[in-house]
Enzyme design. Structure first.
Site, PDB file in Angstrom:
ATOM      1  CG  HIS A 166     -48.668 -86.570   8.144  1.00 36.34           C
ATOM      2  ND1 HIS A 166     -49.652 -85.962   8.886  1.00 36.34           N
ATOM      3  CD2 HIS A 166     -49.186 -87.752   7.737  1.00 36.34           C
ATOM      4  CE1 HIS A 166     -50.714 -86.751   8.943  1.00 36.34           C
ATOM      5  NE2 HIS A 166     -50.454 -87.845   8.248  1.00 36.34           N
TER       6      HIS A 166
ATOM      7  CG  ASP B 234     -42.425 -78.415  10.534  1.00 38.20           C
ATOM      8  OD1 ASP B 234     -42.903 -79.533  10.302  1.00 38.20           O
ATOM      9  OD2 ASP B 234     -42.276 -77.957  11.691  1.00 38.20           O
TER      10      ASP B 234
HETATM   11  P1  ADP Z   1     -43.910 -82.579  14.297  1.00 41.26           P
HETATM   12  O1  ADP Z   1     -45.010 -83.283  13.592  1.00 41.26           O
HETATM   13  O2  ADP Z   1     -42.680 -82.429  13.467  1.00 41.26           O
HETATM   14  O3  ADP Z   1     -43.593 -83.119  15.629  1.00 41.26           O
HETATM   15  P2  ADP Z   1     -45.893 -80.461  14.700  1.00 41.26           P
HETATM   16  O4  ADP Z   1     -45.722 -79.085  15.210  1.00 41.26           O
HETATM   17  O5  ADP Z   1     -46.693 -80.576  13.442  1.00 41.26           O
HETATM   18  O6  ADP Z   1     -44.427 -81.083  14.554  1.00 41.26           O
HETATM   19  O7  ADP Z   1     -46.645 -81.346  15.768  1.00 41.26           O
HETATM   20  C1  ADP Z   1     -46.172 -81.476  17.073  1.00 41.26           C
HETATM   21  C2  ADP Z   1     -47.332 -81.957  17.964  1.00 41.26           C
HETATM   22  O8  ADP Z   1     -46.770 -82.457  19.167  1.00 41.26           O
HETATM   23  C3  ADP Z   1     -48.270 -80.839  18.335  1.00 41.26           C
HETATM   24  O9  ADP Z   1     -49.601 -81.309  18.359  1.00 41.26           O
HETATM   25  C4  ADP Z   1     -47.804 -80.440  19.738  1.00 41.26           C
HETATM   26  O10 ADP Z   1     -48.817 -79.952  20.583  1.00 41.26           O
HETATM   27  C5  ADP Z   1     -47.295 -81.746  20.280  1.00 41.26           C
HETATM   28  N1  ADP Z   1     -46.205 -81.494  21.251  1.00 41.26           N
HETATM   29  C6  ADP Z   1     -45.038 -80.861  21.026  1.00 41.26           C
HETATM   30  N2  ADP Z   1     -44.288 -80.781  22.148  1.00 41.26           N
HETATM   31  C7  ADP Z   1     -45.005 -81.379  23.103  1.00 41.26           C
HETATM   32  C8  ADP Z   1     -44.777 -81.639  24.494  1.00 41.26           C
HETATM   33  N3  ADP Z   1     -43.667 -81.243  25.125  1.00 41.26           N
HETATM   34  N4  ADP Z   1     -45.746 -82.287  25.162  1.00 41.26           N
HETATM   35  C9  ADP Z   1     -46.873 -82.700  24.531  1.00 41.26           C
HETATM   36  N5  ADP Z   1     -47.137 -82.488  23.243  1.00 41.26           N
HETATM   37  C10 ADP Z   1     -46.221 -81.838  22.527  1.00 41.26           C
HETATM   38  C1  G6P Z   2     -43.655 -86.142  12.414  1.00 46.65           C
HETATM   39  C2  G6P Z   2     -43.880 -87.268  11.429  1.00 46.65           C
HETATM   40  C3  G6P Z   2     -44.708 -88.361  12.082  1.00 46.65           C
HETATM   41  C4  G6P Z   2     -44.070 -88.810  13.384  1.00 46.65           C
HETATM   42  C5  G6P Z   2     -43.840 -87.608  14.299  1.00 46.65           C
HETATM   43  C6  G6P Z   2     -43.131 -87.978  15.599  1.00 46.65           C
HETATM   44  O1  G6P Z   2     -44.883 -85.589  12.679  1.00 46.65           O
HETATM   45  O2  G6P Z   2     -44.521 -86.771  10.262  1.00 46.65           O
HETATM   46  O3  G6P Z   2     -44.854 -89.469  11.204  1.00 46.65           O
HETATM   47  O4  G6P Z   2     -44.863 -89.778  14.030  1.00 46.65           O
HETATM   48  O5  G6P Z   2     -43.068 -86.633  13.610  1.00 46.65           O
HETATM   49  O6  G6P Z   2     -41.950 -88.670  15.341  1.00 46.65           O
HETATM   50  P1  G6P Z   2     -41.675 -90.156  15.871  1.00 46.65           P
HETATM   51  O7  G6P Z   2     -40.420 -90.567  15.208  1.00 46.65           O
HETATM   52  O8  G6P Z   2     -41.570 -90.014  17.350  1.00 46.65           O
HETATM   53  O9  G6P Z   2     -42.855 -91.013  15.477  1.00 46.65           O
END
Ligand code: ADP
Ligand code: G6P
Length: 472
Positions: free
Chosen positions: A162, A370
């Site tokens: 991912h 990202d």
């Molecule tokens: P990452 O995978 O690095 O966290 P992404 O933008 O791909 O970044 O995915 C983040 C996910 O987490 C999204 O589906 C978003 O809606 C969710 N998310 C981010 N902040 C919050 C929050 N404060 N509460 C609930 N969901 C959240």
């Molecule tokens: C990114 C990574 C995921 C991970 C998520 C949240 O999306 O690709 O593998 O689960 O961040 O991070 P955390 O450390 O809370 O699992």
């Protein structure tokens, strides 16, 4: 042990064991792209999810959630520290994100990484049906495909990363680079977010392991491993429907009133992570307030930054710095009842997030690097009336698919300021034309299309082997 035709193996289980007073579990929808991506897919398929349930000690027995079996893998406190916080999140995570923070290397962390990967592979081997399909996710588990193939050669194995896969110059730093590549090559199909990542991987397989490799296939002994780009997505229809629900529309109206009915609302939603460019964005915003290009009277910035990986030192430092910065900006530019930045660290449910997306005239998504960034895609899906400007970093995987966004280089502070102003001042016609094109793209390229294209490529990759091995 009941077995399933489809097994997802990811470091985390997607459930919250604290939610339900009646003992029932619910999908956690934790802030994180991996869970968000797979949740809509598995809801409709008989499957088992192998993962860690949070906490240390013996693995809890968990009930099925939405028809998906939860198979938990235990971790000790030391493993959590050395595998998850150490090798996964202080070595691989920073290295794979352009080394925007310095990756750390410790031999003890590697030992834990191997041990935990072995445990996950054994758990997957136990719950996969003969000839079944196992789909391994992300950088925490790069050795699992190879270990699982040794245990269960009858399985069809997929691996999907991912996060970005770095160029050889960076990957070559890893003391255990050959083992990590060999682990991934245990899969029949290795999927990445972008074609450049598949290219990097092929180059490394040739360079480090001397394997015949193109950007589509790598020969490993008598097997052919397919590789390719499968940009992950969201359940576009679900987010659009949610954003159009009357209660979400009402909630959005109320939120806007609570903000004092400003002319412009700018929103950012991130996990608190140094890859997300939060500090750079706040700095740009501060300078725009200082120069008077943006005024607290008519413009509101909402920064949602949910804490993440809180025991890892870099994350603690980042949080302190962001909070210091927010406090300073609010102290300098806020007015009574009118903070310059509304700063929120709480997790929100999907409806509340949809309401926030609805009120954002400009969505600022400016990571330094990202893999994809699903927040950008969720915002587009939520803009059902084709309004709203997406300010998007060139260094997010999403930028390759959404070129109509207002694209920025987040390292270029002046460029960031100018593009934010451009997005704020854009004509409704320009905004609508861009949003329509992005919405059109996401309607066709949603999470179902992603899973469909990955799984059919996995089927094809099996046939390339020219042999079917049956479970013994
Ligand atoms: P990452 O995978 O690095 O966290 P992404 O933008 O791909 O970044 O995915 C983040 C996910 O987490 C999204 O589906 C978003 O809606 C969710 N998310 C981010 N902040 C919050 C929050 N404060 N509460 C609930 N969901 C959240
Ligand atoms: C990114 C990574 C995921 C991970 C998520 C949240 O999306 O690709 O593998 O689960 O961040 O991070 P955390 O450390 O809370 O699992």
């Amino acid at each position: 042990m009941r077995q399933s035709p489809l097994v997802v193996v990811a470091h985390r289980l997607p459930i919250d064991d604290s939610v339900a007073p009646d003992g029932a579990c619910e999908w956690r929808r934790s802030p994180g792209g991996l869970v968000s991506a797979l949740h809509p897919l598995l809801r409709d398929t008989p499957a088992t999810w192998v993962g860690w349930a949070g906490g240390t000690g013996p693995a809890p027995h968990l009930p099925d959630v939405d028809g998906v079996r939860m198979h938990s893998v235990p971790l000790t406190g030391d493993e959590l520290r050395d595998h998850y916080e150490g090798f996964a999140n202080a070595t691989l995570w920073p290295l794979y994100h352009d080394a925007v923070e310095h990756p750390e290397y410790h031999r003890r962390w590697w030992e834990a990484y191997q041990r935990v990967n072995q445990r996950f592979a054994e758990a997957a081997a136990e719950v996969a049906e003969p000839g079944g399909l196992v789909w391994v996710q992300d950088y925490h588990l790069q050795l699992v495909p190879g270990l699982l193939r040794e245990l269960r050669p009858d399985l069809r194995i997929g691996f999907f990363l991912h996060v970005p896969f770095p160029p050889p110059e960076l990957f070559m730093q890893l003391p255990r680079r050959a083992e990590l590549l060999r682990g991934m090559l245990g899969a029949d199909l290795v999927g990445f977010q972008r074609a450049q990542a598949a290219h990097n991987f092929a180059q490394l397989a040739a360079k480090v392991l001397q394997l015949p490799a193109t950007d589509r296939r790598i020969a490993v002994g008598d097997r052919v491993v397919r590789i390719g780009a499968f940009p992950v997505s969201i359940d576009t229809a679900e987010m659009s429907a949610l954003a159009a629900r009357p209660e979400v529309v009402d909630r959005a109206d109320r939120l806007r009133q609570d903000l004092g009915g400003p002319e412009h609302v700018i929103l950012s939603v991130d996990r608190m992570d140094y890859t997300k460019g939060i500090e750079q964005r706040l700095k740009a915003y501060r300078e725009l307030l200082a120069s008077g290009d943006v005024k607290v009277r008519d413009t509101v910035l909402i920064q949602v930054a949910v804490p993440s990986r809180e025991r890892v030192a870099r994350y603690q430092i980042l949080r302190d710095r962001v909070e210091h910065q927010v406090g300073r900006i609010n102290g300098e530019f806020g007015r009574v009842g009118e903070p310059a930045i509304h700063y929120l660290t709480q997790p929100f449910d999907r409806a509340e997030l949809a309401a926030l997306y609805r009120i954002a005239d400009v969505m600022a998504v400016t990571p330094l690097r990202d893999g994809m960034n699903l927040v950008a895609k969720e915002y587009v899906a939520a803009r059902v009336d084709d309004t709203g400007a997406l300010l998007l970093s060139e260094f997010a995987g999403a930028a390759a698919e959404l070129p109509q966004a207002y694209l920025v280089n987040p390292h270029d502070l002046e460029g960031l300021k100018q593009e934010l102003l451009r997005a704020l001042r854009a004509t409704p016609e320009d905004v609508a034309a861009r949003m329509r094109a992005m919405r059109d793209h996401l309607r066709h390229n949603d999470i179902h299309a992603w899973a469909g294209s990955y799984l059919s490529a996995l089927e094809e990759s099996g046939s390339l082997l020219g042999r079917r091995v049956t479970a013994g």
